[in-house]
Motif scaffolding. Sequence first.
Motif, PDB file in Angstrom:
ATOM      1  N   ALA A  48       0.858  -1.189   0.000  1.00  0.00           N
ATOM      2  CA  ALA A  48       0.000   0.000   0.000  1.00  0.00           C
ATOM      3  C   ALA A  48       0.896   1.242   0.000  1.00  0.00           C
ATOM      4  O   ALA A  48       1.733   1.404   0.886  1.00  0.00           O
ATOM      5  N   PRO A  49       0.739   2.140  -0.987  1.00  0.00           N
ATOM      6  CA  PRO A  49       1.664   3.262  -1.129  1.00  0.00           C
ATOM      7  C   PRO A  49       1.439   4.429  -0.185  1.00  0.00           C
ATOM      8  O   PRO A  49       2.326   5.265  -0.028  1.00  0.00           O
ATOM      9  N   THR A  50       0.267   4.503   0.437  1.00  0.00           N
ATOM     10  CA  THR A  50      -0.024   5.611   1.349  1.00  0.00           C
ATOM     11  C   THR A  50      -0.685   5.075   2.610  1.00  0.00           C
ATOM     12  O   THR A  50      -1.215   3.954   2.633  1.00  0.00           O
ATOM     13  N   ALA A  51      -0.684   5.901   3.649  1.00  0.00           N
ATOM     14  CA  ALA A  51      -1.349   5.522   4.893  1.00  0.00           C
ATOM     15  C   ALA A  51      -2.844   5.314   4.658  1.00  0.00           C
ATOM     16  O   ALA A  51      -3.440   4.378   5.194  1.00  0.00           O
TER      17      ALA A  51
ATOM     18  N   GLY B  66       1.734  10.257   2.801  1.00  0.00           N
ATOM     19  CA  GLY B  66       1.962  10.087   1.371  1.00  0.00           C
ATOM     20  C   GLY B  66       3.140   9.174   1.092  1.00  0.00           C
ATOM     21  O   GLY B  66       3.825   8.708   2.007  1.00  0.00           O
ATOM     22  N   PRO B  67       3.416   8.922  -0.178  1.00  0.00           N
ATOM     23  CA  PRO B  67       4.475   7.980  -0.528  1.00  0.00           C
ATOM     24  C   PRO B  67       5.881   8.422  -0.117  1.00  0.00           C
ATOM     25  O   PRO B  67       6.794   7.599  -0.081  1.00  0.00           O
ATOM     26  N   PHE B  68       6.061   9.699   0.221  1.00  0.00           N
ATOM     27  CA  PHE B  68       7.389  10.173   0.633  1.00  0.00           C
ATOM     28  C   PHE B  68       7.430  10.589   2.100  1.00  0.00           C
ATOM     29  O   PHE B  68       8.434  11.093   2.575  1.00  0.00           O
TER      30      PHE B  68
ATOM     31  N   ARG C  82       2.916   4.632  10.455  1.00  0.00           N
ATOM     32  CA  ARG C  82       4.353   4.889  10.329  1.00  0.00           C
ATOM     33  C   ARG C  82       4.868   4.083   9.129  1.00  0.00           C
ATOM     34  O   ARG C  82       4.464   2.940   8.925  1.00  0.00           O
ATOM     35  N   ARG C  83       5.767   4.705   8.373  1.00  0.00           N
ATOM     36  CA  ARG C  83       6.379   4.007   7.233  1.00  0.00           C
ATOM     37  C   ARG C  83       7.848   3.782   7.543  1.00  0.00           C
ATOM     38  O   ARG C  83       8.584   4.718   7.837  1.00  0.00           O
ATOM     39  N   GLU C  84       8.265   2.533   7.478  1.00  0.00           N
ATOM     40  CA  GLU C  84       9.654   2.145   7.696  1.00  0.00           C
ATOM     41  C   GLU C  84      10.055   1.175   6.598  1.00  0.00           C
ATOM     42  O   GLU C  84       9.314   0.230   6.309  1.00  0.00           O
TER      43      GLU C  84
END
Length: 160
Positions: A38-41, A114-116, A145-147
């Motif tokens: 999944a590219p976004t939250a 978002g993706p970044f 959170r993206r890790e």
Amino acid sequence: MTRAQPAAEPCPCGRGLAYPDCCGRWHAAFAANGTLAAPTAEDLMRSRYTAFARLGEVDPATDDGARTVAAMVAYLRATWAPETRPAAADLTPGPEETPTVFTRLAVTDTTGGGPFDTVGTVTFTALGQDASGGRVRMTEHSRFRREGGVWRYVDGDVAG
């Protein structure tokens, strides 16, 4: 004469796409090779809602239902941050339990995610029915959170 193909079931997340073209693609990628894509939250939140919705739609006593339950529980656990992840048993409906049947999702706010980005929040309201047919309304402000390029659900504040 060409026979019309049956229409694919709509995705429970409410985007108006067929399940295989929407959240089903994230579920299928995970089932096939453990990929969390999944590219976004918000995409992750919608796919998680859809997993919970599918838990309420199937009969776990059938082979297909049991496979769906196992797949959705595995996906939910994999998308949950390790420090807040519940046990699989806490997500699996017991034989005497009837899970909530979710019927509608409304995303009301997003921040970041978002993706970044590395963090994001999504506020949503989920509507459904409980085992007695009573209405269920749950609003949550969820943190993500993206890790390592992978979004995970951390926790949320539930209001109603």
